[in-house]
Every structure is written in C-alpha cells, then in structure tokens.
Design a protein around this motif. Structure first.
Motif, PDB file in Angstrom:
ATOM      1  N   ASP A  71      47.501 -32.766 -78.742  1.00 41.53           N
ATOM      2  CA  ASP A  71      48.122 -31.685 -77.970  1.00 41.53           C
ATOM      3  C   ASP A  71      49.636 -31.751 -78.145  1.00 41.53           C
ATOM      4  O   ASP A  71      50.385 -31.867 -77.179  1.00 41.53           O
ATOM      5  CB  ASP A  71      47.759 -31.815 -76.487  1.00 41.53           C
ATOM      6  CG  ASP A  71      46.261 -31.834 -76.260  1.00 41.53           C
ATOM      7  OD1 ASP A  71      45.600 -30.888 -76.704  1.00 41.53           O
ATOM      8  OD2 ASP A  71      45.773 -32.789 -75.639  1.00 41.53           O
ATOM      9  N   ARG A  72      50.085 -31.677 -79.396  1.00 45.04           N
ATOM     10  CA  ARG A  72      51.481 -31.978 -79.707  1.00 45.04           C
ATOM     11  C   ARG A  72      52.458 -31.069 -78.962  1.00 45.04           C
ATOM     12  O   ARG A  72      53.430 -31.537 -78.377  1.00 45.04           O
ATOM     13  CB  ARG A  72      51.717 -31.872 -81.210  1.00 45.04           C
ATOM     14  CG  ARG A  72      53.063 -32.461 -81.633  1.00 45.04           C
ATOM     15  CD  ARG A  72      53.326 -32.323 -83.116  1.00 45.04           C
ATOM     16  NE  ARG A  72      52.252 -32.864 -83.932  1.00 45.04           N
ATOM     17  CZ  ARG A  72      52.313 -32.979 -85.254  1.00 45.04           C
ATOM     18  NH1 ARG A  72      53.403 -32.579 -85.888  1.00 45.04           N
ATOM     19  NH2 ARG A  72      51.306 -33.471 -85.936  1.00 45.04           N
ATOM     20  N   LEU A  73      52.217 -29.770 -78.963  1.00 46.64           N
ATOM     21  CA  LEU A  73      53.155 -28.846 -78.325  1.00 46.64           C
ATOM     22  C   LEU A  73      53.174 -29.029 -76.813  1.00 46.64           C
ATOM     23  O   LEU A  73      54.236 -29.043 -76.183  1.00 46.64           O
ATOM     24  CB  LEU A  73      52.815 -27.405 -78.687  1.00 46.64           C
ATOM     25  CG  LEU A  73      53.128 -26.989 -80.124  1.00 46.64           C
ATOM     26  CD1 LEU A  73      52.694 -25.552 -80.372  1.00 46.64           C
ATOM     27  CD2 LEU A  73      54.612 -27.146 -80.426  1.00 46.64           C
ATOM     28  N   ALA A  74      51.997 -29.161 -76.213  1.00 45.91           N
ATOM     29  CA  ALA A  74      51.928 -29.343 -74.763  1.00 45.91           C
ATOM     30  C   ALA A  74      52.600 -30.652 -74.355  1.00 45.91           C
ATOM     31  O   ALA A  74      53.319 -30.704 -73.349  1.00 45.91           O
ATOM     32  CB  ALA A  74      50.475 -29.325 -74.298  1.00 45.91           C
ATOM     33  N   ALA A  75      52.380 -31.706 -75.140  1.00 47.50           N
ATOM     34  CA  ALA A  75      53.016 -32.992 -74.837  1.00 47.50           C
ATOM     35  C   ALA A  75      54.526 -32.906 -75.032  1.00 47.50           C
ATOM     36  O   ALA A  75      55.298 -33.452 -74.238  1.00 47.50           O
ATOM     37  CB  ALA A  75      52.432 -34.087 -75.727  1.00 47.50           C
ATOM     38  N   ALA A  76      54.958 -32.187 -76.073  1.00 42.93           N
ATOM     39  CA  ALA A  76      56.394 -32.070 -76.353  1.00 42.93           C
ATOM     40  C   ALA A  76      57.125 -31.374 -75.215  1.00 42.93           C
ATOM     41  O   ALA A  76      58.298 -31.684 -74.948  1.00 42.93           O
ATOM     42  CB  ALA A  76      56.612 -31.317 -77.665  1.00 42.93           C
ATOM     43  N   ARG A  77      56.451 -30.461 -74.533  1.00 43.90           N
ATOM     44  CA  ARG A  77      57.090 -29.752 -73.417  1.00 43.90           C
ATOM     45  C   ARG A  77      57.338 -30.667 -72.221  1.00 43.90           C
ATOM     46  O   ARG A  77      58.103 -30.317 -71.320  1.00 43.90           O
ATOM     47  CB  ARG A  77      56.227 -28.565 -72.989  1.00 43.90           C
ATOM     48  CG  ARG A  77      56.153 -27.451 -74.026  1.00 43.90           C
ATOM     49  CD  ARG A  77      55.469 -26.216 -73.464  1.00 43.90           C
ATOM     50  NE  ARG A  77      55.243 -25.236 -74.512  1.00 43.90           N
ATOM     51  CZ  ARG A  77      54.075 -25.033 -75.118  1.00 43.90           C
ATOM     52  NH1 ARG A  77      53.013 -25.759 -74.756  1.00 43.90           N
ATOM     53  NH2 ARG A  77      53.953 -24.121 -76.056  1.00 43.90           N
ATOM     54  N   GLN A  78      56.725 -31.826 -72.233  1.00 52.70           N
ATOM     55  CA  GLN A  78      56.904 -32.770 -71.135  1.00 52.70           C
ATOM     56  C   GLN A  78      58.094 -33.710 -71.347  1.00 52.70           C
ATOM     57  O   GLN A  78      58.418 -34.503 -70.462  1.00 52.70           O
ATOM     58  CB  GLN A  78      55.635 -33.648 -70.981  1.00 52.70           C
ATOM     59  CG  GLN A  78      54.346 -32.883 -70.774  1.00 52.70           C
ATOM     60  CD  GLN A  78      54.348 -32.159 -69.447  1.00 52.70           C
ATOM     61  OE1 GLN A  78      54.585 -32.759 -68.394  1.00 52.70           O
ATOM     62  NE2 GLN A  78      54.088 -30.861 -69.480  1.00 52.70           N
ATOM     63  N   VAL A  79      58.738 -33.611 -72.525  1.00 50.64           N
ATOM     64  CA  VAL A  79      59.733 -34.621 -72.909  1.00 50.64           C
ATOM     65  C   VAL A  79      61.054 -33.974 -73.312  1.00 50.64           C
ATOM     66  O   VAL A  79      61.080 -32.999 -74.066  1.00 50.64           O
ATOM     67  CB  VAL A  79      59.225 -35.477 -74.091  1.00 50.64           C
ATOM     68  CG1 VAL A  79      60.211 -36.603 -74.406  1.00 50.64           C
ATOM     69  CG2 VAL A  79      57.858 -36.051 -73.794  1.00 50.64           C
ATOM     70  N   GLY A  80      62.155 -34.537 -72.808  1.00 48.54           N
ATOM     71  CA  GLY A  80      63.481 -34.247 -73.323  1.00 48.54           C
ATOM     72  C   GLY A  80      64.023 -35.496 -73.973  1.00 48.54           C
ATOM     73  O   GLY A  80      63.785 -36.608 -73.484  1.00 48.54           O
ATOM     74  N   ALA A  81      64.711 -35.344 -75.105  1.00 47.43           N
ATOM     75  CA  ALA A  81      65.117 -36.522 -75.875  1.00 47.43           C
ATOM     76  C   ALA A  81      66.590 -36.481 -76.233  1.00 47.43           C
ATOM     77  O   ALA A  81      67.157 -35.419 -76.523  1.00 47.43           O
ATOM     78  CB  ALA A  81      64.284 -36.631 -77.152  1.00 47.43           C
ATOM     79  N   LEU A  82      67.195 -37.660 -76.196  1.00 44.14           N
ATOM     80  CA  LEU A  82      68.556 -37.872 -76.696  1.00 44.14           C
ATOM     81  C   LEU A  82      68.451 -38.853 -77.850  1.00 44.14           C
ATOM     82  O   LEU A  82      68.201 -40.040 -77.645  1.00 44.14           O
ATOM     83  CB  LEU A  82      69.460 -38.430 -75.595  1.00 44.14           C
ATOM     84  CG  LEU A  82      70.873 -38.832 -76.031  1.00 44.14           C
ATOM     85  CD1 LEU A  82      71.680 -37.616 -76.463  1.00 44.14           C
ATOM     86  CD2 LEU A  82      71.604 -39.563 -74.912  1.00 44.14           C
ATOM     87  N   LEU A  83      68.605 -38.336 -79.070  1.00 39.37           N
ATOM     88  CA  LEU A  83      68.523 -39.166 -80.265  1.00 39.37           C
ATOM     89  C   LEU A  83      69.919 -39.342 -80.850  1.00 39.37           C
ATOM     90  O   LEU A  83      70.869 -38.661 -80.468  1.00 39.37           O
ATOM     91  CB  LEU A  83      67.586 -38.529 -81.294  1.00 39.37           C
ATOM     92  CG  LEU A  83      66.165 -38.233 -80.791  1.00 39.37           C
ATOM     93  CD1 LEU A  83      65.334 -37.599 -81.890  1.00 39.37           C
ATOM     94  CD2 LEU A  83      65.490 -39.504 -80.281  1.00 39.37           C
ATOM     95  N   GLU A  84      70.032 -40.252 -81.798  1.00 39.54           N
ATOM     96  CA  GLU A  84      71.359 -40.610 -82.312  1.00 39.54           C
ATOM     97  C   GLU A  84      72.042 -39.423 -82.981  1.00 39.54           C
ATOM     98  O   GLU A  84      73.239 -39.193 -82.789  1.00 39.54           O
ATOM     99  CB  GLU A  84      71.235 -41.777 -83.297  1.00 39.54           C
ATOM    100  CG  GLU A  84      72.573 -42.336 -83.712  1.00 39.54           C
ATOM    101  CD  GLU A  84      72.438 -43.604 -84.536  1.00 39.54           C
ATOM    102  OE1 GLU A  84      73.464 -44.079 -85.050  1.00 39.54           O
ATOM    103  OE2 GLU A  84      71.320 -44.116 -84.662  1.00 39.54           O
ATOM    104  N   ALA A  85      71.311 -38.653 -83.772  1.00 40.19           N
ATOM    105  CA  ALA A  85      71.887 -37.478 -84.433  1.00 40.19           C
ATOM    106  C   ALA A  85      71.744 -36.283 -83.494  1.00 40.19           C
ATOM    107  O   ALA A  85      70.674 -35.700 -83.372  1.00 40.19           O
ATOM    108  CB  ALA A  85      71.174 -37.217 -85.761  1.00 40.19           C
ATOM    109  N   GLN A  86      72.836 -35.901 -82.827  1.00 39.20           N
ATOM    110  CA  GLN A  86      72.747 -34.888 -81.794  1.00 39.20           C
ATOM    111  C   GLN A  86      72.880 -33.464 -82.322  1.00 39.20           C
ATOM    112  O   GLN A  86      72.388 -32.526 -81.717  1.00 39.20           O
ATOM    113  CB  GLN A  86      73.798 -35.158 -80.714  1.00 39.20           C
ATOM    114  CG  GLN A  86      73.577 -36.472 -80.000  1.00 39.20           C
ATOM    115  CD  GLN A  86      74.668 -36.757 -78.992  1.00 39.20           C
ATOM    116  OE1 GLN A  86      75.323 -35.855 -78.498  1.00 39.20           O
ATOM    117  NE2 GLN A  86      74.869 -38.007 -78.697  1.00 39.20           N
TER     118      GLN A  86
END
Length: 205
Positions: A71-86
């Motif tokens: 459920d990649r899209l549904a799971a992705a909507r649950q997450v906000g990310a701060l990665l090194e390359a902004q």
C-alpha cells in the motif's frame, strides 16, 4: 502504546552486499525514536524502505498498520520526511518553496501559515532561501515535511552541519515535536550523544 512504525525481518541487498539485514523495529506512537548506527550501517537505506523509495528483498515494513510495499501510496501519506538533499529553490522565498510542495499535495494555502508557525519560521517566510542559514533551511525542511500533518515524521541526521547553537536549538525542537504536532518522530544519527539528548526510545543498527 500502539506502534507507528513496525518492521519485521526487513532486508535489502545491492548485488552481493547486504545493506539492511533482517531489521526488527517497533516505534511507539508519539515517541521520539532514535535510530542509531555508524555511517554505512544501513540507516539511510532503512529510511528509504520505510518511505517506499526502495522495495525490500525480504521482510516487511508497516506505517500505522499499512504495508509499505503493498500500500505504498497510502503508507506514504502517513509520513513526512526530512532527508539530506532538501532540493529548495534558492531564488524563491520560504513561503514560495512551501507553496510548490503544498500545491503538489493538493493542500489548502492555510497549511503554509500553520507549518511556518509550528517550526518558528513565520517571521522568515518571505525571505529568499538563498539568504537562510543552514539552521533555517533545516527548519524549512521540517516545515515541508509537516505539510498535511502526517502522523509520522522521519528525519535523517537533522543536526548535520549545524553550529553548536543550531544543534542545541534543533535538539530542543525535536524533543518538543510530539507535543507540538502529535506526531511520532524517527531521528537517525551516527552520534550517540545526539540521540541521548532527544530520544525517548532507541534502536541500534
């Protein structure tokens, strides 16, 4: 306390090299979870698996019960990310950069004011990102991760490159994040001292 993130036997290989080897992780809801390991231990690869940017070779990852691979899209909507390359546009203001992201996410314009206020960046939103300090760019990255109020925030080495004052400021902010946002926060670092300063729970890889 229920699990916001759960992995079982999570494994990822690149050719003959095993980057992530059967990781079992349970991250309680509304915790600050310190994900600790030396450089090259597989922290960033694990984060990419949690975000659905890579698929596992074995095992599973769940975000609030949603299988990230199935459920990649549904799971992705649950997450906000701060990665090194902004990937900010330096010639645009902080508000304009956030507006690009909120339009892609289909969110109302009021989200910009909310996340700037939450990250203590409201006074700097109309400045060009080119004029921001590194600490301000990190705060703007956090603001972007918070668009849409995801219940899980994943932050990859958020104090990297900051000066001592910026590190102390970021530590305080990370400790307060669950109370400010009701979110679960996963913070990766290779520095034990950093994790000790902010985490309520710790996992070592």
């Amino acid at each position: 306390m229920s699990a916001a993130i759960e992995t079982r036997g999570l494994t990822r290989r690149f050719g003959d090299r095993t980057a992530v080897d059967q990781i079992d992780m349970t991250v309680p809801a509304r915790s600050v979870y310190g994900f600790l390991g030396r450089n090259g231990a597989g922290k960033t690869t694990t984060i990419k698996l949690l975000l659905g940017l890579l698929l596992p070779d074995a095992g599973s990852a769940r975000i609030h019960g949603l299988d990230v691979a199935r459920d990649r899209l549904a799971a992705a909507r649950q997450v906000g990310a701060l990665l090194e390359a902004q990937g900010f546009y330096p010639h645009l203001t902080g508000r304009e950069n956030l507006d690009v992201s909120r339009r892609l996410l289909g969110l109302p314009a009021t989200e910009i004011d909310r996340v700037l206020a939450t990250t203590d960046m409201a006074a700097h939103g109309r400045r060009r990102v080119a004029d921001y300090s590194l600490g301000m760019r990190q705060r703007l990255g956090l603001a972007r991760a918070m668009l849409g109020a995801p219940p899980v925030l994943v932050l990859d080495e958020p104090t990297n490159g900051l000066d001592p004052e910026g590190i102390a400021d970021m530590r305080r902010f990370l400790r307060e994040l669950p109370d400010r946002t009701s979110a679960t926060v996963l913070v990766s670092s290779h520095l034990l001292g950093e994790i000790e300063q902010v985490a309520t729970h710790v996992g070592i890889v």
